[in-house]
Enzyme design. Sequence first.
Site, PDB file in Angstrom:
ATOM      1  N   ASP A  95       0.862  -1.161   0.000  1.00 40.95           N
ATOM      2  CA  ASP A  95       0.000   0.000   0.000  1.00 40.95           C
ATOM      3  C   ASP A  95       0.908   1.224   0.000  1.00 40.95           C
ATOM      4  O   ASP A  95       2.075   1.144   0.382  1.00 40.95           O
ATOM      5  CB  ASP A  95      -0.929  -0.012   1.219  1.00 40.95           C
ATOM      6  N   ASP A 269      -8.105  -7.195   1.452  1.00 38.89           N
ATOM      7  CA  ASP A 269      -7.083  -7.290   2.503  1.00 38.89           C
ATOM      8  C   ASP A 269      -7.691  -6.786   3.806  1.00 38.89           C
ATOM      9  O   ASP A 269      -8.526  -5.860   3.777  1.00 38.89           O
ATOM     10  CB  ASP A 269      -5.845  -6.441   2.160  1.00 38.89           C
ATOM     11  N   CYS A 307     -12.740 -27.354  10.523  1.00 41.26           N
ATOM     12  CA  CYS A 307     -11.511 -26.804   9.938  1.00 41.26           C
ATOM     13  C   CYS A 307     -10.442 -27.880   9.833  1.00 41.26           C
ATOM     14  O   CYS A 307     -10.260 -28.673  10.756  1.00 41.26           O
ATOM     15  CB  CYS A 307     -11.009 -25.654  10.827  1.00 41.26           C
ATOM     16  N   CYS A 309      -7.175 -27.226   9.426  1.00 39.79           N
ATOM     17  CA  CYS A 309      -5.832 -26.650   9.623  1.00 39.79           C
ATOM     18  C   CYS A 309      -5.079 -27.426  10.700  1.00 39.79           C
ATOM     19  O   CYS A 309      -5.666 -28.162  11.506  1.00 39.79           O
ATOM     20  CB  CYS A 309      -5.917 -25.160   9.982  1.00 39.79           C
ATOM     21  N   CYS A 312      -6.292 -26.958  14.298  1.00 33.87           N
ATOM     22  CA  CYS A 312      -7.546 -27.655  14.630  1.00 33.87           C
ATOM     23  C   CYS A 312      -7.364 -29.163  14.661  1.00 33.87           C
ATOM     24  O   CYS A 312      -8.159 -29.880  15.276  1.00 33.87           O
ATOM     25  CB  CYS A 312      -8.635 -27.260  13.639  1.00 33.87           C
ATOM     26  N   HIS A 338      -4.632 -20.140  12.679  1.00 37.85           N
ATOM     27  CA  HIS A 338      -5.984 -20.631  12.358  1.00 37.85           C
ATOM     28  C   HIS A 338      -6.817 -19.556  11.656  1.00 37.85           C
ATOM     29  O   HIS A 338      -7.499 -19.830  10.659  1.00 37.85           O
ATOM     30  CB  HIS A 338      -6.716 -21.096  13.621  1.00 37.85           C
TER      31      HIS A 338
HETATM   32  N1  LIG Z   1      -4.162   3.522   0.081  1.00 37.42           N
HETATM   33  C1  LIG Z   1      -5.336   3.281   0.694  1.00 37.42           C
HETATM   34  N2  LIG Z   1      -5.417   2.331   1.652  1.00 37.42           N
HETATM   35  C2  LIG Z   1      -6.624   2.142   2.285  1.00 37.42           C
HETATM   36  C3  LIG Z   1      -6.700   1.200   3.364  1.00 37.42           C
HETATM   37  C4  LIG Z   1      -5.494   0.378   3.822  1.00 37.42           C
HETATM   38  C5  LIG Z   1      -5.635  -1.038   3.268  1.00 37.42           C
HETATM   39  N3  LIG Z   1      -4.788  -1.985   4.015  1.00 37.42           N
HETATM   40  C6  LIG Z   1      -3.373  -1.752   3.868  1.00 37.42           C
HETATM   41  C7  LIG Z   1      -2.568  -2.729   4.680  1.00 37.42           C
HETATM   42  C8  LIG Z   1      -1.103  -2.604   4.364  1.00 37.42           C
HETATM   43  C9  LIG Z   1      -0.392  -2.626   5.678  1.00 37.42           C
HETATM   44  C10 LIG Z   1      -1.370  -2.112   6.678  1.00 37.42           C
HETATM   45  C11 LIG Z   1      -2.740  -2.485   6.169  1.00 37.42           C
HETATM   46  C12 LIG Z   1      -7.921   1.058   4.007  1.00 37.42           C
HETATM   47  N4  LIG Z   1      -8.265   0.299   5.084  1.00 37.42           N
HETATM   48  C13 LIG Z   1      -9.580   0.571   5.307  1.00 37.42           C
HETATM   49  N5  LIG Z   1     -10.287   0.069   6.320  1.00 37.42           N
HETATM   50  C14 LIG Z   1      -9.652  -0.776   7.346  1.00 37.42           C
HETATM   51  C15 LIG Z   1     -10.699  -0.885   8.436  1.00 37.42           C
HETATM   52  C16 LIG Z   1     -10.233  -1.774   9.508  1.00 37.42           C
HETATM   53  C17 LIG Z   1      -9.332  -1.296  10.477  1.00 37.42           C
HETATM   54  C18 LIG Z   1      -8.923  -2.150  11.481  1.00 37.42           C
HETATM   55  C19 LIG Z   1      -9.422  -3.461  11.546  1.00 37.42           C
HETATM   56  C20 LIG Z   1     -10.312  -3.918  10.570  1.00 37.42           C
HETATM   57  C21 LIG Z   1     -10.716  -3.082   9.555  1.00 37.42           C
HETATM   58  N6  LIG Z   1     -10.094   1.436   4.439  1.00 37.42           N
HETATM   59  C22 LIG Z   1      -9.070   1.767   3.609  1.00 37.42           C
HETATM   60  C23 LIG Z   1      -9.009   2.679   2.557  1.00 37.42           C
HETATM   61  C24 LIG Z   1      -7.775   2.874   1.912  1.00 37.42           C
HETATM   62  C25 LIG Z   1      -7.640   3.863   0.856  1.00 37.42           C
HETATM   63  O1  LIG Z   1      -8.609   4.555   0.466  1.00 37.42           O
HETATM   64  N7  LIG Z   1      -6.408   4.038   0.302  1.00 37.42           N
END
Ligand SMILES: Nc1nc2c(CCNCC3CCCC3)c3[nH]c(NCCc4ccccc4)nc3cc2c(=O)[nH]1
Length: 375
Positions: A95, A269, A307, A309, A312, A338
Amino acid sequence: MAQPIRFELLRRDGHSQARRGRLTTPHGVIETPVFMPVGTQATVKTMAPWELKEIGAGIILSNTYHLHLRPGEQLIDRAGGLHGFMNWDGAVLTDSGGFQVFSLADLRKITDDGVSFRSHLDGSSHSFTPESVMAIENALGADIIMAFDECPPYPATRAYVETSLRRTVDWAQRCKASHQRPEEQGLFGIVQGGEFLDLRKEAALRLIDLDFPGYAIGGLSVGEPKPLMYDILAYTTPWLPVDKPRYLMGVGSPDDLFEGVERGVDMFDCVLPTRIARNGTVLTSEGKRVMKNARYSDDFLPLDPDCDCRVCKTFSRAYIRHLIKADEVLGIRLTSYHNVYFMLDLMKRIRQSIEADRFLGYKQEFYERYGYNEK
Ligand SMILES: Nc1nc2c(CCNCC3CCCC3)c3[nH]c(NCCc4ccccc4)nc3cc2c(=O)[nH]1
């Protein structure tokens, strides 16, 4: 010009926007729809690369923001990029750091040129521009790199989202122009536009003009109600090329995966599976289980009887509860292993259901068993 990323659409569901595809990268072929485990600091927390391999992970994520701050992209470049540094021979996606600047850094300032911020680690001053972020991602050497974008907060005014969207499109163009390794790393554009459907359409059409090998849908899962996220998604995906992969960033939980696949998403992701594992919560076909709960103290069944895995097949709920309660490191290793297996296996079953023309049936079946009450 050789394209490092190629997508084949293998089958379209006749009853929804679900798709079955295949993404060919310089580090392997990825079957889609796919869940990509998150390895923010060059590791999927608690898991060794051979464990990720044995559970079938084909692609993992890492992050420009974190790795730029520590250990720095120069060191990783000298180690042979992320693949050499981590000794991971599968695919990697990085990212671009914009989202993390706004969710982690202090004292951020955003201008048309880029973002200045202070490190959340030591307060040192930094600035990201499309050009500097491309240089970092080029040094990290991921197979798929994300354009530098701004993810507007939710809620945000239409005026803010419109200004931000145009900046993000301009930054995408500058990323494409400054990308040093287009034959080895596929650059994906990121569609913004907030909750405003006409802006989502404008963002999609302007990014398509720049012709990327894949398109991410950003600006979602940022606190908006789930029905709104699903509606924005359902509106946006049809504007994207049918023969290119769609990546919904930061999503999600098991139900979000079904809802996203149903609306035409190929790649996902989320930190959720590994994050909840670290507080002893596991994903199972009958819903989430909080392993610290006393009910598991003498429960000798596996985490999920359905599961296959290694965890499990080897350990009981009672033993894993004991490890978590005793703060034994093996505990979160087992819950993490898991949970990542669960997400990868769920996506495999979703792919099989699309192939068998029974995606919506499988979704119904999963929802009925998964339930939504914590156990
Ligand atoms: N560039 C960019 N990245 C976004 C991300 C990061 C995606 N994971 C990146 C990985 C690379 C390394 C870090 C993560 C996002 N993550 C989320 N929601 C996460 C919500 C969430 C937070 C915590 C727990 C569960 C859900 N919305 C996002 C929108 C964007 C976006 O517009 N632009």
